[in-house]
Design a protein around this motif. Structure first.
Motif, PDB file in Angstrom:
ATOM      1  N   SER A  24       0.826  -1.202   0.000  1.00 50.06           N
ATOM      2  CA  SER A  24       0.000   0.000   0.000  1.00 50.06           C
ATOM      3  C   SER A  24       0.864   1.257   0.000  1.00 50.06           C
ATOM      4  O   SER A  24       0.635   2.184  -0.782  1.00 50.06           O
ATOM      5  N   VAL A  25       1.867   1.294   0.857  1.00 49.69           N
ATOM      6  CA  VAL A  25       2.760   2.460   0.917  1.00 49.69           C
ATOM      7  C   VAL A  25       3.582   2.552  -0.366  1.00 49.69           C
ATOM      8  O   VAL A  25       3.824   3.647  -0.888  1.00 49.69           O
ATOM      9  N   THR A  26       3.987   1.407  -0.911  1.00 45.34           N
ATOM     10  CA  THR A  26       4.765   1.390  -2.157  1.00 45.34           C
ATOM     11  C   THR A  26       3.963   1.976  -3.315  1.00 45.34           C
ATOM     12  O   THR A  26       4.474   2.791  -4.094  1.00 45.34           O
ATOM     13  N   ILE A  27       2.700   1.585  -3.430  1.00 44.08           N
ATOM     14  CA  ILE A  27       1.848   2.102  -4.509  1.00 44.08           C
ATOM     15  C   ILE A  27       1.667   3.607  -4.367  1.00 44.08           C
ATOM     16  O   ILE A  27       1.726   4.347  -5.350  1.00 44.08           O
ATOM     17  N   ASP A  92      -0.357   4.910   7.366  1.00 42.03           N
ATOM     18  CA  ASP A  92       0.187   3.611   6.943  1.00 42.03           C
ATOM     19  C   ASP A  92       1.701   3.585   7.082  1.00 42.03           C
ATOM     20  O   ASP A  92       2.276   2.609   7.575  1.00 42.03           O
ATOM     21  N   ALA A  93       2.359   4.636   6.627  1.00 45.61           N
ATOM     22  CA  ALA A  93       3.818   4.685   6.706  1.00 45.61           C
ATOM     23  C   ALA A  93       4.288   4.727   8.158  1.00 45.61           C
ATOM     24  O   ALA A  93       5.279   4.086   8.515  1.00 45.61           O
ATOM     25  N   LEU A  94       3.561   5.453   9.007  1.00 46.74           N
ATOM     26  CA  LEU A  94       3.912   5.502  10.424  1.00 46.74           C
ATOM     27  C   LEU A  94       3.772   4.127  11.074  1.00 46.74           C
ATOM     28  O   LEU A  94       4.659   3.678  11.809  1.00 46.74           O
ATOM     29  N   VAL A  95       2.681   3.440  10.783  1.00 45.38           N
ATOM     30  CA  VAL A  95       2.468   2.099  11.326  1.00 45.38           C
ATOM     31  C   VAL A  95       3.566   1.156  10.841  1.00 45.38           C
ATOM     32  O   VAL A  95       4.123   0.373  11.620  1.00 45.38           O
ATOM     33  N   LEU A  96       3.913   1.236   9.578  1.00 49.32           N
ATOM     34  CA  LEU A  96       4.965   0.385   9.027  1.00 49.32           C
ATOM     35  C   LEU A  96       6.305   0.671   9.697  1.00 49.32           C
ATOM     36  O   LEU A  96       7.073  -0.248   9.985  1.00 49.32           O
TER      37      LEU A  96
END
Length: 120
Positions: A24-27, A92-96
């Motif tokens: 998801s973050v990559t897209i 999302d990026a923070l969670v990752l």
């Protein structure tokens, strides 16, 4: 004495969930630069490099932290087409960055599955 185990790179369903979160973050990172920068700017290269790192799971926590910062900066800069999706991608990026890449990543292959044993 009872020992607690903590796996740094979870596998199974949690690992698959982390893989989907990475995708998801990559897209988001791979599609954001399209049409936003001039052809000679360096920013698209940075976004694509982060997308590659997060997509493959290479130095995921660092790359996700940078991606979260970029999303927050893009939100702060404003723009007519920024919406709630940017907030979702920043989260999302923070969670990752907080939970790591999971077992299906290059980080797991490079650093192995570690077990930390904590005393009672």
């Amino acid at each position: 004495m009872r020992r607690h185990r903590f796996l740094l790179f979870p596998a199974g369903a949690p690992g698959a969930g982390l893989l989907l979160l990475r995708l998801s973050v990559t897209i988001f990172l791979a599609t954001y630069p399209a049409g936003r920068f001039a052809k000679d700017d360096w920013q698209p290269f940075a976004f694509y490099l982060l997308a590659f790192a997060i997509g493959t799971g290479l130095r995921t926590r660092s790359a996700a932290t940078i991606a979260m910062i970029l999303a927050v900066v893009a939100l702060a800069a404003g723009g007519p087409d920024l919406n709630g999706a940017f907030i979702a991608h920043a989260i999302d990026a923070l969670v990752l960055a907080m939970v790591g890449p999971g077992a299906f990543s290059l980080d797991a292959r490079l650093f192995g599955r570690m077990t930390v044993r904590l005393p009672d």
